[in-house]
Design an enzyme around this catalytic site. Sequence first.
Site, PDB file in Angstrom:
ATOM      1  N   LYS A   1      49.485  33.351  28.915  1.00 47.33           N
ATOM      2  CA  LYS A   1      48.470  33.821  29.620  1.00 47.33           C
ATOM      3  C   LYS A   1      47.140  34.316  28.676  1.00 47.33           C
ATOM      4  O   LYS A   1      46.090  34.007  29.074  1.00 47.33           O
ATOM      5  CB  LYS A   1      48.703  35.182  30.268  1.00 47.33           C
TER       6      LYS A   1
ATOM      7  N   CYS B   1      45.763  44.721  46.718  1.00 47.28           N
ATOM      8  CA  CYS B   1      46.893  44.273  46.720  1.00 47.28           C
ATOM      9  C   CYS B   1      47.736  44.631  45.647  1.00 47.28           C
ATOM     10  O   CYS B   1      48.168  43.916  44.707  1.00 47.28           O
ATOM     11  CB  CYS B   1      47.190  42.717  46.831  1.00 47.28           C
TER      12      CYS B   1
ATOM     13  N   CYS C   1      48.189  36.965  56.179  1.00 51.71           N
ATOM     14  CA  CYS C   1      48.898  37.104  54.989  1.00 51.71           C
ATOM     15  C   CYS C   1      50.401  37.077  55.301  1.00 51.71           C
ATOM     16  O   CYS C   1      50.913  37.983  56.053  1.00 51.71           O
ATOM     17  CB  CYS C   1      48.622  38.480  54.142  1.00 51.71           C
TER      18      CYS C   1
ATOM     19  N   CYS D   1      47.356  47.124  52.722  1.00 50.88           N
ATOM     20  CA  CYS D   1      47.208  46.268  53.493  1.00 50.88           C
ATOM     21  C   CYS D   1      46.103  46.408  54.849  1.00 50.88           C
ATOM     22  O   CYS D   1      45.245  45.390  55.176  1.00 50.88           O
ATOM     23  CB  CYS D   1      48.461  45.567  54.312  1.00 50.88           C
TER      24      CYS D   1
ATOM     25  N   CYS E   1      42.757  45.242  53.832  1.00 47.86           N
ATOM     26  CA  CYS E   1      42.815  43.914  53.345  1.00 47.86           C
ATOM     27  C   CYS E   1      42.253  42.879  54.564  1.00 47.86           C
ATOM     28  O   CYS E   1      42.785  42.965  55.671  1.00 47.86           O
ATOM     29  CB  CYS E   1      43.990  43.331  52.905  1.00 47.86           C
TER      30      CYS E   1
END
Length: 254
Positions: free
Chosen positions: A162, A232, A248, A239, A242
């Site tokens: 990463k 998230c 989702c 949620c 969102c």
Amino acid sequence: PRQSRRRKSVAIAYEPGQGDGAEPRRQRWEPRDWREQLERIREMRRSRDAPVDEMGVQKCYDISAPPQVMRYQVLLALMLSSQTKDQVTSAAMLRLRRRGLTVDSVLQMDDETLGQIIYPVGFWRNKVKYIKQTTAILKQKYGGDIPSTVEELVQLPGVGPKMAHLAMHIAWDSVAGIAVDTHVHRISNRLQWVKKETKNPEETRVALEEWLPRDLWKEINWLLVGFGQQTCLPVNPRCSQCLNRDICPAAKRL
């Protein structure tokens, strides 16, 4: 021998996409609703006010420094950022920069002093060791600069995939792959942006690179990290706030 050759020619003729009666080539797999999900995440990230936006690695280096010094500072910030909140990394980098953060200044610094400066970043004792080892390698092997390939970057002590991909993005402005941290890993699995559940960020990176258009590889880390910091969340994701809650796959289960 003649019969064997005949069989071989038939086999070649019927490879996908060749010869009469060949099966059509399979379409590349891609997740359901991913384009709409992506647009909605962009909308949620439009204000750019997550910790990664204000204190992420791309904000931690001295933009007025010579390019070689800037690239070293980017790599150091990435090494400090592992398992550490952006706020803590940013503060540690500021303290280092006040002392003139270069390859030579770090090599001249004793371990105790370096530890006091970077504390309380996660695993700071190990990071002191890795920073000293990596900095010495950069001085000896790369003339004080950082490597310009992922393959060489991951060979440095304390530098994982990463970090290497983000170093390529930020320091070299080169996209060699997708930088996947815990946020990108978690959200990619929740949205089912992977064919099957992945166990770690590196598996997620490979899975995403198989289908995600290359022109999105650089943006996706920044988008999903901020989304993971604000909405998230790892535990108790928001949620209800969102925009993707209706499309989702994880929203109803969480």
